[in-house]
Design a protein around this motif. Structure first.
Motif, mmCIF file in Angstrom:
data_model
loop_
_atom_site.group_PDB
_atom_site.id
_atom_site.type_symbol
_atom_site.label_atom_id
_atom_site.label_comp_id
_atom_site.label_asym_id
_atom_site.label_seq_id
_atom_site.Cartn_x
_atom_site.Cartn_y
_atom_site.Cartn_z
ATOM 1 N N PRO A 1 8.970 19.956 0.869
ATOM 2 C CA PRO A 1 9.955 20.056 -0.304
ATOM 3 C C PRO A 1 10.610 21.242 -1.338
ATOM 4 O O PRO A 1 10.944 21.210 -2.200
ATOM 5 N N ARG A 2 9.130 21.544 -1.913
ATOM 6 C CA ARG A 2 8.918 22.778 -2.755
ATOM 7 C C ARG A 2 9.630 23.869 -2.412
ATOM 8 O O ARG A 2 9.389 24.235 -2.070
ATOM 9 N N GLU A 3 10.459 24.035 -3.587
ATOM 10 C CA GLU A 3 11.446 25.320 -3.598
ATOM 11 C C GLU A 3 10.656 26.488 -2.909
ATOM 12 O O GLU A 3 11.444 27.115 -1.459
ATOM 13 N N ASP A 4 9.596 26.983 -3.390
ATOM 14 C CA ASP A 4 8.870 28.209 -2.779
ATOM 15 C C ASP A 4 7.974 27.964 -2.260
ATOM 16 O O ASP A 4 7.252 28.650 -1.696
ATOM 17 N N CYS A 5 7.790 26.873 -1.316
ATOM 18 C CA CYS A 5 6.867 26.420 -0.327
ATOM 19 C C CYS A 5 7.323 26.783 1.398
ATOM 20 O O CYS A 5 7.965 26.017 1.635
ATOM 21 N N GLN A 6 6.759 27.468 2.032
ATOM 22 C CA GLN A 6 7.156 27.276 3.278
ATOM 23 C C GLN A 6 6.321 26.530 4.703
ATOM 24 O O GLN A 6 6.625 26.144 5.746
ATOM 25 N N GLU A 7 5.288 25.725 3.788
ATOM 26 C CA GLU A 7 4.629 24.237 4.791
ATOM 27 C C GLU A 7 5.175 23.382 5.375
ATOM 28 O O GLU A 7 6.092 23.422 4.940
ATOM 29 N N VAL A 8 5.013 23.201 6.236
ATOM 30 C CA VAL A 8 5.839 22.335 7.542
ATOM 31 C C VAL A 8 4.616 21.436 7.768
ATOM 32 O O VAL A 8 3.315 21.001 7.761
ATOM 33 N N ARG B 1 0.508 -1.098 0.157
ATOM 34 C CA ARG B 1 0.295 0.085 -0.372
ATOM 35 C C ARG B 1 1.017 1.392 -0.183
ATOM 36 O O ARG B 1 2.004 1.134 0.876
ATOM 37 N N ILE B 2 0.449 1.819 -0.712
ATOM 38 C CA ILE B 2 1.365 3.381 -1.040
ATOM 39 C C ILE B 2 0.548 4.399 -0.352
ATOM 40 O O ILE B 2 -0.755 5.058 -0.468
ATOM 41 N N ILE B 3 1.791 4.735 0.988
ATOM 42 C CA ILE B 3 0.590 6.073 1.418
ATOM 43 C C ILE B 3 1.867 7.192 0.982
ATOM 44 O O ILE B 3 2.311 7.241 1.076
ATOM 45 N N THR B 4 0.708 7.984 0.882
ATOM 46 C CA THR B 4 1.242 9.475 0.971
ATOM 47 C C THR B 4 0.715 10.688 1.866
ATOM 48 O O THR B 4 -0.059 10.409 1.933
ATOM 49 N N HIS B 5 0.576 12.143 1.340
ATOM 50 C CA HIS B 5 0.278 13.159 2.042
ATOM 51 C C HIS B 5 1.175 14.131 1.292
ATOM 52 O O HIS B 5 1.406 14.499 0.788
ATOM 53 N N SER B 6 -0.624 14.763 0.463
ATOM 54 C CA SER B 6 -0.140 16.480 -0.066
ATOM 55 C C SER B 6 -0.112 17.423 0.773
ATOM 56 O O SER B 6 -1.059 17.517 1.185
ATOM 57 N N CYS B 7 1.190 17.900 0.410
ATOM 58 C CA CYS B 7 1.010 19.514 1.129
ATOM 59 C C CYS B 7 -0.583 20.272 0.649
ATOM 60 O O CYS B 7 -0.687 20.470 -0.120
ATOM 61 N N GLU C 1 -0.946 23.478 1.058
ATOM 62 C CA GLU C 1 -0.484 25.388 0.216
ATOM 63 C C GLU C 1 0.598 24.708 -1.101
ATOM 64 O O GLU C 1 -0.365 25.228 -1.792
ATOM 65 N N CYS C 2 0.729 23.816 -1.069
ATOM 66 C CA CYS C 2 0.909 23.747 -2.802
ATOM 67 C C CYS C 2 0.751 22.441 -3.450
ATOM 68 O O CYS C 2 0.724 22.373 -4.686
ATOM 69 N N GLY C 3 0.462 21.211 -2.572
ATOM 70 C CA GLY C 3 0.149 19.936 -3.305
ATOM 71 C C GLY C 3 1.279 19.050 -3.514
ATOM 72 O O GLY C 3 0.859 18.215 -4.191
ATOM 73 N N THR C 4 2.458 19.943 -3.265
ATOM 74 C CA THR C 4 3.390 18.344 -3.260
ATOM 75 C C THR C 4 2.625 17.355 -2.698
ATOM 76 O O THR C 4 2.522 17.354 -1.438
ATOM 77 N N VAL C 5 3.906 16.541 -3.686
ATOM 78 C CA VAL C 5 3.282 15.006 -2.753
ATOM 79 C C VAL C 5 4.485 14.494 -1.971
ATOM 80 O O VAL C 5 5.531 14.816 -2.895
ATOM 81 N N VAL C 6 3.905 14.137 -0.781
ATOM 82 C CA VAL C 6 5.307 13.902 0.130
ATOM 83 C C VAL C 6 4.995 12.136 0.860
ATOM 84 O O VAL C 6 4.028 11.358 0.701
ATOM 85 N N ALA C 7 6.145 10.607 0.348
ATOM 86 C CA ALA C 7 5.677 10.082 0.993
ATOM 87 C C ALA C 7 5.506 9.717 2.248
ATOM 88 O O ALA C 7 6.360 10.164 2.979
ATOM 89 N N ALA C 8 5.110 8.507 2.841
ATOM 90 C CA ALA C 8 4.509 8.164 4.869
ATOM 91 C C ALA C 8 6.234 7.744 5.025
ATOM 92 O O ALA C 8 6.226 8.471 6.158
#
Length: 59
Positions: free
Chosen positions: A29-36, A2-8, A10-17
């Motif tokens: 990880p998106r360069e211009d996004c400051q979301e934690v 099962r692939i578990i991801t989370h979308s930022c 703020e910008c929608g960038t997908v990060v793996a669990a």
């Protein structure tokens, strides 16, 4: 597997669990996004599944 991801939210960038679990708290990880992003942003069910299956996931 099962692939578990989370979308930022703020910008929608997908990060793996596994990245979230390794870092627990990380800047998007998106360069211009400051979301934690946090491992806790995943649902409780997703967190439990990932931690129970950690050996199956590799970076």
């Amino acid at each position: 597997m099962r692939i578990i991801t989370h979308s930022c939210p703020e910008c929608g960038t997908v990060v793996a669990a596994n990245e979230l679990e390794d870092n627990r708290v990380m800047k998007c990880p998106r360069e211009d996004c400051q979301e934690v992003l946090r491992f806790d942003d995943l649902s409780e069910e997703e967190q439990e599944f990932f931690l129970d299956s950690r050996g199956k996931y590799q970076i």
